[in-house]
Design a protein around this motif. Structure first.
Motif, PDB file in Angstrom:
ATOM      1  N   SER A  58      -6.628  -1.903  -0.004  1.00  0.00           N
ATOM      2  CA  SER A  58      -7.038  -2.268   1.147  1.00  0.00           C
ATOM      3  C   SER A  58      -8.402  -2.896   0.778  1.00  0.00           C
ATOM      4  CB  SER A  58      -8.253  -0.664   1.669  1.00  0.00           C
ATOM      5  OG  SER A  58      -6.457  -0.191   2.485  1.00  0.00           O
ATOM      6  N   LEU A  59      -9.829  -2.921  -0.373  1.00  0.00           N
ATOM      7  CA  LEU A  59     -10.103  -3.276  -0.979  1.00  0.00           C
ATOM      8  C   LEU A  59     -10.010  -4.797  -1.136  1.00  0.00           C
ATOM      9  CD1 LEU A  59     -13.503  -4.142  -1.500  1.00  0.00           C
ATOM     10  CD2 LEU A  59     -12.729  -3.306  -4.160  1.00  0.00           C
ATOM     11  N   GLN A 117      -3.563   2.907  -3.216  1.00  0.00           N
ATOM     12  CA  GLN A 117      -3.874   2.220  -1.481  1.00  0.00           C
ATOM     13  C   GLN A 117      -4.997   1.367  -0.928  1.00  0.00           C
ATOM     14  OE1 GLN A 117      -2.843   4.897  -1.991  1.00  0.00           O
ATOM     15  NE2 GLN A 117      -3.947   6.299  -0.827  1.00  0.00           N
ATOM     16  N   ASP A 118      -5.988   2.238  -2.161  1.00  0.00           N
ATOM     17  CA  ASP A 118      -7.266   1.920  -1.799  1.00  0.00           C
ATOM     18  C   ASP A 118      -7.502   0.483  -2.470  1.00  0.00           C
ATOM     19  OD1 ASP A 118      -7.501   4.279  -0.308  1.00  0.00           O
ATOM     20  OD2 ASP A 118      -9.268   4.942  -1.482  1.00  0.00           O
ATOM     21  N   ARG A 137     -14.738  -2.248  -7.749  1.00  0.00           N
ATOM     22  CA  ARG A 137     -15.132  -3.321  -7.235  1.00  0.00           C
ATOM     23  C   ARG A 137     -15.593  -4.460  -7.578  1.00  0.00           C
ATOM     24  NH1 ARG A 137     -15.225   0.350  -2.433  1.00  0.00           N
ATOM     25  NH2 ARG A 137     -14.413   3.022  -3.538  1.00  0.00           N
ATOM     26  N   ALA A 192      -9.070   6.045  -8.480  1.00  0.00           N
ATOM     27  CA  ALA A 192      -9.358   5.427  -7.320  1.00  0.00           C
ATOM     28  C   ALA A 192      -7.351   5.603  -6.708  1.00  0.00           C
ATOM     29  CB  ALA A 192      -9.620   4.467  -6.531  1.00  0.00           C
ATOM     30  N   GLU A 218       0.848   0.715   5.413  1.00  0.00           N
ATOM     31  CA  GLU A 218       1.073   2.268   4.498  1.00  0.00           C
ATOM     32  C   GLU A 218       2.846   2.277   4.588  1.00  0.00           C
ATOM     33  OE1 GLU A 218      -1.716   5.279   5.557  1.00  0.00           O
ATOM     34  OE2 GLU A 218      -3.227   4.595   4.502  1.00  0.00           O
ATOM     35  N   ARG A 242       0.897  -1.264   0.065  1.00  0.00           N
ATOM     36  CA  ARG A 242      -0.450   0.074   0.570  1.00  0.00           C
ATOM     37  C   ARG A 242       1.037   0.796   0.091  1.00  0.00           C
ATOM     38  NH1 ARG A 242      -4.375   0.972   4.071  1.00  0.00           N
ATOM     39  NH2 ARG A 242      -2.848  -0.101   5.799  1.00  0.00           N
TER      40      ARG A 242
END
Length: 292
Positions: A223-224, A219-220, A277, A216, A236, A175
């Motif tokens: 995380s997902l 890192q997001d 997503r 986006a 991170e 991340r």
């Protein structure tokens, strides 16, 4: 339809997998004889095309092709396909469609602002500058030859075996955080859908952004992926202290949000994975990611 693919890699394979059930006959070039033999055994006639070898049979495939997809990267002087085969391609009697796979990197840095196909190319690094020059060379070739050339500017490609879930399973996910940095992505299945739609509706000189709908931070996405797997996300890492290759570091030198409305309004494509997503959720459901 007879399609010749220059540079049969990850994306091209998914394009072929989408087109073959409909009866498309695929031939391709690769850089090594073992890979060519493997593809030929799978029903794709393959030839070697590399800096030190060019199979003469490629010329025969050009003469039979109704469509050509160029997925080879530029070399230091431009596009190797144009350099080697421009005259033969211009004279191909059945050819009606050429597609060139490029990158949204040709837009350069926009400090997180939106870009679309009307945004002038302003590449900021050497690789993207060569890409922009090759785009123009193909468009000029199309204008002179009368063959419909199409440019597909791809965002970051992901899909089966190439995604943050796979990185978590391999222990390589990171991340990396750079405040304000965003990227777009595109699932390889959606790239294949765009290519198929363009083949049905050629438009000479067309340029399409092929991108998802949700830029986006990197890192997001990691995380997902971790949430989907039920594992803690990796810690991170500040961009300034991250160990990155020069190529990886250059990606973080640009930030932009990419619009791809034209593939919907003109080609009628509805993205199967409009954001990362949906894409990661489907990949996890197929078994990607850490087993635990």
């Amino acid at each position: 339809m007879k399609l010749l693919v220059f540079g049969f890699g990850y994306t091209s394979r998914h394009v072929a997998d989408r087109l073959r059930p409909g009866g498309a006959q695929i031939s391709a070039t690769v850089r090594s004889r073992p890979k060519a033999d493997m593809l030929t055994r799978s029903g794709i006639r393959a030839h070697v095309f590399s800096p030190d070898r060019c199979d003469p049979a490629i010329a025969l495939d050009i003469g039979e092709a109704e469509a050509i997809l160029v997925s080879t990267p530029p070399d230091g002087s431009g596009d190797p396909v144009l350099a080697a085969f421009a005259d033969r391609i211009a004279a191909a009697p059945h050819l009606r469609w050429i597609g060139y796979l490029s990158t949204v990197g040709v837009y350069g840095d926009h400090a997180g602002s939106w870009v679309d196909e009307t945004t002038p190319a302003a590449p900021s690094d050497g690789r993207s500058q060569v890409r922009a020059a090759v785009e123009q060379a193909w468009l000029a070739f199309g204008a002179i030859s009368g063959i419909a050339v199409h440019i597909f500017r791809l965002s970051g490609i992901y899909g089966p075996g190439r995604n943050q879930l796979a990185q978590l399973a391999a222990g390589t996910a990171r991340r990396i955080v750079k405040p304000g940095q965003v990227f777009n992505r595109i699932h390889v299945a959606d790239i294949a859908a765009v290519i198929e739609a363009s083949l049905r509706q050629p438009r000479a000189g067309a340029i399409y952004n092929v991108s998802d709908d949700e830029p986006a931070p990197a890192q997001d996405v990691v995380s997902l992926a971790a949430d989907l797997c039920g594992v803690p996300p990796p810690p991170e890492i500040a961009f300034e202290s991250a160990e990155l290759s020069p190529m990886a570091r250059s990606f973080y030198g640009e930030s932009k949000r990419v619009r791809s409305a034209l593939i919907r309004s003109e080609l009628g494509v509805v993205l199967r994975y409009p954001t990362y997503r949906e894409g990661l959720t489907a990949l996890r459901a197929s078994g990607e990611g850490p087993a635990g």
